[in-house]
Write a protein that holds these residues in place. Structure first.
Motif, PDB file in Angstrom:
ATOM      1  N   GLU A  74      10.696   0.396   6.020  1.00  0.00           N
ATOM      2  CA  GLU A  74      12.415  -0.705   5.795  1.00  0.00           C
ATOM      3  C   GLU A  74      12.757  -1.828   5.193  1.00  0.00           C
ATOM      4  OE1 GLU A  74      14.255  -0.270   9.357  1.00  0.00           O
ATOM      5  OE2 GLU A  74      16.011  -0.820   8.797  1.00  0.00           O
ATOM      6  N   ASP A  75      11.481  -2.397   4.590  1.00  0.00           N
ATOM      7  CA  ASP A  75      12.307  -3.767   4.070  1.00  0.00           C
ATOM      8  C   ASP A  75      11.550  -3.515   2.980  1.00  0.00           C
ATOM      9  OD1 ASP A  75       9.056  -3.650   4.577  1.00  0.00           O
ATOM     10  OD2 ASP A  75       8.265  -5.275   4.721  1.00  0.00           O
ATOM     11  N   LYS A  76      11.527  -2.539   2.512  1.00  0.00           N
ATOM     12  CA  LYS A  76      11.026  -2.409   1.224  1.00  0.00           C
ATOM     13  C   LYS A  76      12.299  -1.971  -0.130  1.00  0.00           C
ATOM     14  CE  LYS A  76       7.364  -5.005   0.780  1.00  0.00           C
ATOM     15  NZ  LYS A  76       7.885  -5.960  -0.409  1.00  0.00           N
ATOM     16  N   GLN A  77      12.882  -1.455   1.054  1.00  0.00           N
ATOM     17  CA  GLN A  77      13.949   0.064   0.054  1.00  0.00           C
ATOM     18  C   GLN A  77      15.015  -0.800  -0.767  1.00  0.00           C
ATOM     19  OE1 GLN A  77      16.149   0.965   3.899  1.00  0.00           O
ATOM     20  NE2 GLN A  77      15.272   2.898   4.151  1.00  0.00           N
ATOM     21  N   PHE A  96      13.950   8.703 -11.997  1.00  0.00           N
ATOM     22  CA  PHE A  96      13.832   8.437 -10.584  1.00  0.00           C
ATOM     23  C   PHE A  96      15.016   8.263  -9.667  1.00  0.00           C
ATOM     24  CE2 PHE A  96       9.566   7.115 -13.573  1.00  0.00           C
ATOM     25  CZ  PHE A  96       9.205   7.650 -12.663  1.00  0.00           C
ATOM     26  N   ASP A  97      14.828   9.140  -8.790  1.00  0.00           N
ATOM     27  CA  ASP A  97      15.851   9.009  -7.447  1.00  0.00           C
ATOM     28  C   ASP A  97      15.483   8.579  -5.891  1.00  0.00           C
ATOM     29  OD1 ASP A  97      16.769  10.494  -9.750  1.00  0.00           O
ATOM     30  OD2 ASP A  97      17.046  12.526  -9.177  1.00  0.00           O
ATOM     31  N   TYR A  98      16.037   7.928  -5.664  1.00  0.00           N
ATOM     32  CA  TYR A  98      15.555   7.125  -4.133  1.00  0.00           C
ATOM     33  C   TYR A  98      16.920   7.618  -3.745  1.00  0.00           C
ATOM     34  CZ  TYR A  98      13.993   4.043  -0.898  1.00  0.00           C
ATOM     35  OH  TYR A  98      14.016   3.099   0.229  1.00  0.00           O
ATOM     36  N   ASN A  99      16.555   8.791  -2.400  1.00  0.00           N
ATOM     37  CA  ASN A  99      17.501   8.349  -1.481  1.00  0.00           C
ATOM     38  C   ASN A  99      17.342   7.345  -0.021  1.00  0.00           C
ATOM     39  OD1 ASN A  99      19.303   9.436   1.044  1.00  0.00           O
ATOM     40  ND2 ASN A  99      19.555  10.833  -0.034  1.00  0.00           N
ATOM     41  N   TYR A 100      17.612   6.912  -0.080  1.00  0.00           N
ATOM     42  CA  TYR A 100      16.922   5.519   1.163  1.00  0.00           C
ATOM     43  C   TYR A 100      17.128   6.770   2.591  1.00  0.00           C
ATOM     44  CZ  TYR A 100      21.674   3.543   2.627  1.00  0.00           C
ATOM     45  OH  TYR A 100      23.051   4.136   3.153  1.00  0.00           O
ATOM     46  N   LEU A 144       4.726  -1.865  -6.170  1.00  0.00           N
ATOM     47  CA  LEU A 144       6.356  -2.604  -5.034  1.00  0.00           C
ATOM     48  C   LEU A 144       6.658  -2.128  -3.840  1.00  0.00           C
ATOM     49  CD1 LEU A 144       8.805  -3.988  -5.857  1.00  0.00           C
ATOM     50  CD2 LEU A 144       9.823  -2.496  -6.395  1.00  0.00           C
ATOM     51  N   ALA A 145       6.101  -0.863  -3.496  1.00  0.00           N
ATOM     52  CA  ALA A 145       5.829  -0.564  -2.290  1.00  0.00           C
ATOM     53  C   ALA A 145       5.408  -0.703  -1.057  1.00  0.00           C
ATOM     54  CB  ALA A 145       5.824   1.071  -2.097  1.00  0.00           C
ATOM     55  N   PHE A 146       4.154  -1.706  -1.150  1.00  0.00           N
ATOM     56  CA  PHE A 146       2.826  -2.042  -0.657  1.00  0.00           C
ATOM     57  C   PHE A 146       2.957  -3.601  -0.629  1.00  0.00           C
ATOM     58  CE2 PHE A 146       0.824   2.018  -0.810  1.00  0.00           C
ATOM     59  CZ  PHE A 146       0.897   2.253   0.509  1.00  0.00           C
ATOM     60  N   GLY A 147       3.697  -4.008  -1.506  1.00  0.00           N
ATOM     61  CA  GLY A 147       4.012  -5.458  -1.176  1.00  0.00           C
ATOM     62  C   GLY A 147       3.120  -5.835  -2.069  1.00  0.00           C
ATOM     63  N   GLU A 148       2.462  -5.122  -3.261  1.00  0.00           N
ATOM     64  CA  GLU A 148       1.256  -6.073  -3.707  1.00  0.00           C
ATOM     65  C   GLU A 148       1.958  -6.658  -4.870  1.00  0.00           C
ATOM     66  OE1 GLU A 148      -1.197  -2.985  -3.942  1.00  0.00           O
ATOM     67  OE2 GLU A 148      -1.628  -2.243  -2.257  1.00  0.00           O
ATOM     68  N   MET A 149       3.665  -6.214  -5.488  1.00  0.00           N
ATOM     69  CA  MET A 149       3.807  -6.736  -6.418  1.00  0.00           C
ATOM     70  C   MET A 149       5.463  -7.405  -6.205  1.00  0.00           C
ATOM     71  SD  MET A 149       4.683  -4.610 -10.187  1.00  0.00           S
ATOM     72  CE  MET A 149       3.042  -4.925 -10.974  1.00  0.00           C
ATOM     73  N   THR A 150       5.880  -8.458  -6.737  1.00  0.00           N
ATOM     74  CA  THR A 150       6.862  -8.782  -6.672  1.00  0.00           C
ATOM     75  C   THR A 150       8.414  -7.544  -7.002  1.00  0.00           C
ATOM     76  OG1 THR A 150       7.807 -10.071  -7.907  1.00  0.00           O
ATOM     77  CG2 THR A 150       6.261 -11.003  -5.919  1.00  0.00           C
ATOM     78  N   ILE A 151       9.377  -7.719  -6.947  1.00  0.00           N
ATOM     79  CA  ILE A 151      10.281  -7.280  -8.274  1.00  0.00           C
ATOM     80  C   ILE A 151      10.461  -7.679  -8.904  1.00  0.00           C
ATOM     81  CG2 ILE A 151      12.781  -8.212  -6.801  1.00  0.00           C
ATOM     82  CD1 ILE A 151      12.381  -4.549  -7.812  1.00  0.00           C
ATOM     83  N   GLU A 152      10.527  -9.354  -9.318  1.00  0.00           N
ATOM     84  CA  GLU A 152      10.405  -9.787 -10.391  1.00  0.00           C
ATOM     85  C   GLU A 152       9.613  -9.332 -11.464  1.00  0.00           C
ATOM     86  OE1 GLU A 152      10.780 -11.664  -7.726  1.00  0.00           O
ATOM     87  OE2 GLU A 152      13.208 -11.892  -7.794  1.00  0.00           O
TER      88      GLU A 152
END
Lengths: 160, 159
Positions: A74-77, A96-100, A144-152
């Protein structure tokens, strides 16, 4: 001796099977849904890429769907929603499609063949581009999903 | 472009223009860059789309930018909305450009070594106009706080 004139979607289905066989990929054919299922080993990591291919004879298009094996907490949505838009902004083929609400991320490619003669080489190109698109982004979407990379960092990679 | 690719692109571009003519659109065309730009109005709102051929690969793309810009504060909501919308579409996709808040819809078809019909081009145009028309107002309402993200998702589920 009688010969059967194949309909366009039958010709295309044959092309797809020939392309898959030429790559030595194993596949399953779902007769009920007229879908071809394959799994292709990604070259960049140890994940298999699942692909569902369908020649849609009702709507006259060839489509490839890949449900990507990326667990999204949830915290990566928020970051994932932004990430797929960053990719789709520059991606030429597919999206790439993403349905939260479903927590699922997938890649989807479609190309129409309506009243046209699309070559086998075009389908080889399409399948190649599908795999290239997924392989290019799968590893860093997973990071990104595992927090090993930031969105930047992800944005910098895509703009790269 | 190589000669073969150039001849192929010229042939496909003629098909693109023929399809636009048959659909009654007025358009600008750039034959050197294989690009057409179409202006039209939908419910008195000026809209436009572009149909062009790829330069390095043999594909046709149609792009329609949505007639609004999203404020930074609504980026996350719009990003959720367009990516969820994409997951319901059979063909084409929306995206939000986080550098300037613009949004667009695009759809492509590959024509390598192929013979493309005017029907295929018409399909690309019609599905683009239909999809943009179906979602544009709701996406705009989301960005202007007229509806919430949950209301947009309810619309998506019921549409």
């Amino acid at each position: 001796m009688s010969s059967k004139i194949l309909k366009d979607y039958e010709v295309i289905s044959n092309y797809i099977v020939e392309i898959i066989k030429a790559q030595d990929w194993t596949y399953d054919y779902d007769e009920d849904n007229e879908c071809i299922y394959i799994e292709v080993a990604a070259s960049s990591n140890e994940i298999n890429i699942p692909l569902v291919m369908q020649v849609d004879k009702e709507r006259d298009f060839f489509t490839v769907l890949s449900a990507l094996p990326i667990p999204i907490e949830e915290d990566k949505q928020d970051e994932m929603a932004i990430a797929v838009n960053i990719i789709n902004n520059i991606l030429v083929f597919g999206s790439f499609d993403y349905n939260y609400l479903e927590g699922a991320i997938s890649y989807r490619f479609t190309s129409s063949f309506r009243k046209s003669l699309i070559s086998k080489s075009a389908y080889e190109f399409m399948i190649g581009i599908v795999l290239m698109s997924i392989e290019t982004y799968l590893e860093n979407l997973t990071k990104l999903a595992f927090g090993e990379m930031t969105i930047e960092e992800f944005n910098a990679f895509v703009q790269g | 472009m190589e000669d073969k690719a150039l001849i192929s692109a010229q042939r496909v571009f003629q098909t693109v223009c023929k399809a636009l003519d048959e659909l009654g659109f007025r358009y600008e065309k750039d034959e050197e860059n294989f690009t057409t730009k179409v202006l039209y109005t939908a419910e008195n709102i000026p809209c436009n789309f572009a149909l062009f051929l790829g330069k390095n690969w043999e594909f046709i793309e149609i792009v329609e930018f949505l007639p609004f810009t999203c404020e930074v504060g609504k980026f996350i909501d719009l990003a959720f909305a367009v990516s969820a919308t994409n997951s319901t579409l059979a063909d084409g996709s929306f995206w939000l450009d986080i550098t300037d808040g613009t949004s667009a819809f695009k759809l492509t078809s590959v024509y390598q070594d192929s013979l493309i019909s005017t029907d295929l081009i018409k399909y690309m145009i019609e599905i683009t106009l239909y999809t943009v028309d179906k979602y544009c107002e709701k996406l705009y309402n989301l960005t202007t706080n007229v509806i919430t993200l949950q209301e947009y998702m309810d619309f998506l589920e019921n549409s």
